[in-house]
Design a protein around this motif. Sequence first.
Motif, short mmCIF file in Angstrom:
data_model
loop_
_atom_site.label_atom_id
_atom_site.label_comp_id
_atom_site.label_asym_id
_atom_site.label_seq_id
_atom_site.Cartn_x
_atom_site.Cartn_y
_atom_site.Cartn_z
N ASN A 134 -17.41 -1.85 20.42
CA ASN A 134 -18.15 -3.12 20.35
C ASN A 134 -18.94 -3.24 19.05
OD1 ASN A 134 -17.13 -3.88 22.82
ND2 ASN A 134 -18.92 -3.20 23.96
N ARG A 138 -18.48 -6.11 16.28
CA ARG A 138 -19.57 -6.95 15.76
C ARG A 138 -19.58 -6.94 14.23
NH1 ARG A 138 -22.13 -4.68 20.16
NH2 ARG A 138 -23.16 -3.09 18.89
N THR A 141 -16.70 -9.05 12.98
CA THR A 141 -16.96 -10.46 13.23
C THR A 141 -17.93 -11.01 12.19
OG1 THR A 141 -16.59 -10.15 15.60
CG2 THR A 141 -17.78 -12.14 14.94
#
Length: 159
Positions: A134, A138, A141
């Motif tokens: 994750n 992030r 992104t």
Amino acid sequence: MAFVERSSGGLVLGPPKSKAGRRTVGIPQSIVPILREHMDTYVKDELGSLVFPGAKGGPIRRSGFNSRSRWVDVVSDMGLHGLHFHDLRHTGNMLAAESGAGLKDLMARMGHDNIRAAMIYQHAVRGADEAITNAIDRQLTVRDDDEGDEAAGALVPAG
């Protein structure tokens, strides 16, 4: 140090099972008040007193632990039917593994001198891989959203 019950029925204070058993372990601040209350109530103010003494201040025999401590009644009242005293050690080890500590640090805290037990706890909390995934997602992104950098989010060979 550990008490060992001899076949003759006597208790003998002996060394830990391994060198790793002799260690200093931090106590979470949140349980210090509870530990202090326990010590003030049950532990003699004498050098060498046991933290969990029997009725006369000596060691509690394994065979009499459940009845003397009312363990079964207490855990039942708490809705934790079937909880064994040793399960508390497993809980502590799981919480330690969830902290993200490395194998050597887990081994030191648990008092183990082989890697097997620490790896069991690390495997049990493999949620760390999800957290890492994750975090990478992030970062990617954020880079994809950065329109000013053409290389943002680009995959490159490693190694």
